[in-house]
Design a protein around this motif. Structure first.
Motif, short mmCIF file in Angstrom:
data_model
loop_
_atom_site.label_atom_id
_atom_site.label_comp_id
_atom_site.label_asym_id
_atom_site.label_seq_id
_atom_site.Cartn_x
_atom_site.Cartn_y
_atom_site.Cartn_z
N TYR A 197 -1.32 -2.92 13.63
CA TYR A 197 -1.80 -1.53 13.63
C TYR A 197 -2.36 -1.12 14.98
O TYR A 197 -3.01 -1.91 15.67
N LYS A 198 -2.13 0.15 15.31
CA LYS A 198 -2.82 0.79 16.42
C LYS A 198 -4.10 1.40 15.86
O LYS A 198 -4.13 1.86 14.72
N SER A 199 -5.13 1.46 16.66
CA SER A 199 -6.43 1.86 16.12
C SER A 199 -6.64 3.37 16.05
O SER A 199 -7.29 3.86 15.14
N LYS A 200 -6.13 4.14 16.98
CA LYS A 200 -6.51 5.55 17.08
C LYS A 200 -5.89 6.41 15.98
O LYS A 200 -6.56 7.25 15.39
N ASP A 201 -4.61 6.23 15.71
CA ASP A 201 -3.94 7.11 14.76
C ASP A 201 -3.40 6.37 13.55
O ASP A 201 -2.63 6.93 12.77
N ASN A 202 -3.78 5.12 13.39
CA ASN A 202 -3.35 4.30 12.25
C ASN A 202 -1.84 4.10 12.20
O ASN A 202 -1.29 3.77 11.16
N SER A 203 -1.16 4.33 13.32
CA SER A 203 0.26 4.02 13.38
C SER A 203 0.41 2.51 13.61
O SER A 203 -0.57 1.79 13.84
N TYR A 204 1.62 2.03 13.56
CA TYR A 204 1.82 0.59 13.61
C TYR A 204 3.20 0.23 14.15
O TYR A 204 4.10 1.07 14.24
N SER B 264 -4.32 0.16 21.23
CA SER B 264 -5.55 -0.55 20.88
C SER B 264 -5.56 -1.99 21.38
O SER B 264 -6.46 -2.74 21.09
N GLN C 276 -6.05 -6.92 13.27
CA GLN C 276 -5.18 -5.74 13.37
C GLN C 276 -3.85 -5.95 12.64
O GLN C 276 -3.02 -5.04 12.60
N LYS D 238 0.82 -1.22 0.00
CA LYS D 238 0.00 0.00 0.00
C LYS D 238 0.85 1.27 0.00
O LYS D 238 0.36 2.35 0.31
N ARG E 245 2.93 -6.53 10.18
CA ARG E 245 2.60 -5.20 10.71
C ARG E 245 1.35 -5.27 11.59
O ARG E 245 0.31 -5.78 11.18
#
Length: 520
Positions: free
Chosen positions: A433-440, A485, A406, A143, A431
């Motif tokens: 992912y964290k949910s709040k800020d789309n960081s990972y 998350s 996730q 992506k 990978r």
């Protein structure tokens, strides 16, 4: 131009740049067309500013020499060795003049000198922002976003993988088709090189050799063209002149033994796929007893191992010969460990939400920390504490996990404007992912780590995992502890990493219950 066998022998383990060792005619005869030449020609015609970068010995100078006709046709600005620029201001002035005149430009420069040039000249260097961005995005994932190519193209030869089937076949056939065999009919009986040339031209022999080369293309090895030429030169000539080969044992210098007996990194990697390592009871017994007479591409007579002076070495040799020269030889490929096969399938066919693959990796990581864990859809997140970074932690605690949804898997590729360059991915990303800020947080998984996780999932003791992989998994887990998350529970699993026992602490309304053992 034809090559005599003594010339070919010189190609093996030649540490010097071919551009410094061979004449222009010899270099032209040795040149193997790859996907990169038409690509550079296209950008020259478009009058782009091309930065040809990579490591020393990647072939930048040779590439520029091979493109001399079109460079002359377009009156291109050429800096063949920007590593040794003494006057940066003069270089900058000449480059700006060429760009202002609408000329294409090609600059060959190694990776570190390019970085130094960017730092030194900064925004004054034409295309500075484009160069910097393309360097950062030399490899992209499923992506990943791509830059629009405008005035500048950065081509990093370090990302070129010459161990593709197509490129390896071109290189092998270049030597085979232009080789001059030993003169005299008696030579073939004392020097195996003419026979090696004949056999390596056979389509089945080539197919099996190229399949092995293709497999090691995915293990992260970076080779340059002289390494590939040197490999094929060795399996034809053993890297020695005719006069020396004639005095050596014939069988020792046959190609199927030479493939696994060289002394550089390419040979070391191929040794993992030596047919001798893969046991096939039926075939092995027939070879050992001398009973396997059918299916041979060439002669079906061979020394019977059980009657030989050195039976083990004789069996090793005939097993290799069987792989390359018997119609049933391909059956040995099915014996390659499943973790190898699984890894190659991931790189070839993976899509980012392949739940089966993600589940297997989750299970492998979970079992590394706790062999009793049976979860495939929840990645346990463990907190460890240690005073020194590389020491093995005494205790690990977990009360958080991330769900399978996730996680995604990402395979690397070249940007679309470089897609014609030979490239074989050597890793993939796991990978989370964290949910709040789309960081990972991500874990880079190569063949070696994938094998470890697969074996641990099947019960391999985590204490025996190589230190570099232990460190990598602990570091990944430390980064995961910040995952906002992650799902929290009131059950704390406390793992004694020394004696491999577990202790569960249940917290309920400021009270707690505890018990030893763990039943997930």
């Amino acid at each position: 131009m034809s090559f005599n066998l003594d010339f070919i022998a010189k190609l093996y383990n030649n540490k010097n740049s071919y551009a410094d060792v061979f004449t222009d005619d010899e270099l032209e005869a040795l040149h193997i067309q790859s996907g990169i030449e038409p690509l550079i020609k296209k950008y020259i015609e478009q009058k782009k500013q091309i930065f040809l970068t990579g490591n020393p010995g990647d072939g930048k100078t040779h590439l520029i020499k091979s493109l001399k006709p079109i460079l002359n046709e377009y009156d291109a600005f050429v800096e063949q060795d920007a590593n040794s620029i003494k006057d940066e201001e003069e270089f900058l002035c000449n480059l700006e003049t060429a760009i202002g005149a609408g000329k294409p430009c090609i600059i060959a420069i190694n990776e570190f000198p390019l970085l130094s040039l960017l730092q030194s000249l900064g925004e004054r260097l034409p295309g500075f922002q484009q160069i910097s961005s393309q360097r950062e995005k030399g490899i992209i994932y499923n992506k990943g976003t791509e830059d629009l190519i405008r005035d500048v193209v950065v081509i990093d030869l370090n990302n070129r993988n010459l161990l593709s089937i197509e490129m390896a076949q071109k290189t092998l056939n270049k030597l085979l088709e232009n080789s001059i065999s030993c003169e005299g009919s008696n030579k073939i009986n004392c020097c195996p090189s003419p026979q090696n040339i004949i056999k390596l031209k056979h389509p089945i022999v080539q197919e099996r050799l190229l399949l092995l080369i293709d497999k090691i293309g995915s293990i992260g090895m970076h080779i340059v063209m002289r390494d590939l030429l040197g490999f094929f030169a060795y399996i034809i000539t053993s890297g020695k002149k005719c006069i020396f080969r004639e005095d050596e044992e014939f069988n020792k210098n046959q190609y199927f033994n030479l493939v696994f007996n060289g002394t550089n990194q390419l040979f070391t990697s191929l040794s993992s796929f030596d047919p001798y390592h893969y046991t096939h009871p039926e075939i092995d017994e027939m070879l050992w007893n001398g009973d396997l007479k059918d299916g041979w591409l060439f002669e079906n007579e061979y020394e019977v191992p059980e009657n030989a002076i050195d039976p083990i070495e004789t069996f090793k040799s005939i097993k290799r010969k069987f792989f390359f020269e018997n119609k049933r030889g391909s059956e040995l490929l099915s014996l390659i460990p499943t973790e190898y096969q699984g890894y190659y399938e991931i790189l070839k066919d993976l899509y980012d939400k392949d739940e089966e693959v993600i589940s297997r990796i989750i299970s492998g990581i979970n079992k590394f920390f706790n062999p009793d864990d049976q979860d495939y859809d929840k990645l346990k997140i463990w907190t460890t504490h240690k005073y020194e970074l590389r020491t093995y932690p005494k205790v690990a605690v977990s009360n958080k996990y991330a769900y399978l949804y996730q996680v995604e898997l990402l395979v690397p590729k070249l940007p679309s404007h470089l897609k014609d360059i030979e490239y074989v991915p050597d890793h993939f990303l796991f990978r989370v992912y964290k949910s709040k800020d789309n960081s990972y947080v991500e874990l880079r998984i190569d063949l070696s780590l994938y094998r470890v996780l697969t074996l641990v999932q099947k019960g391999y003791p985590s204490q025996l995992v190589p230190e570099q992989h232990q460190f990598k998994l602990f570091r990944f887990m430390n980064e995961l502890t910040s995952l906002d998350s992650a799902i929290r529970t009131n059950d704390f699993i406390i793992r004694d990493m020394d004696n491999r026992s577990s202790f569960i602490l249940k917290v309920n309304d400021v009270q707690f219950l505890s018990k030893r053992g763990y039943n997930p």
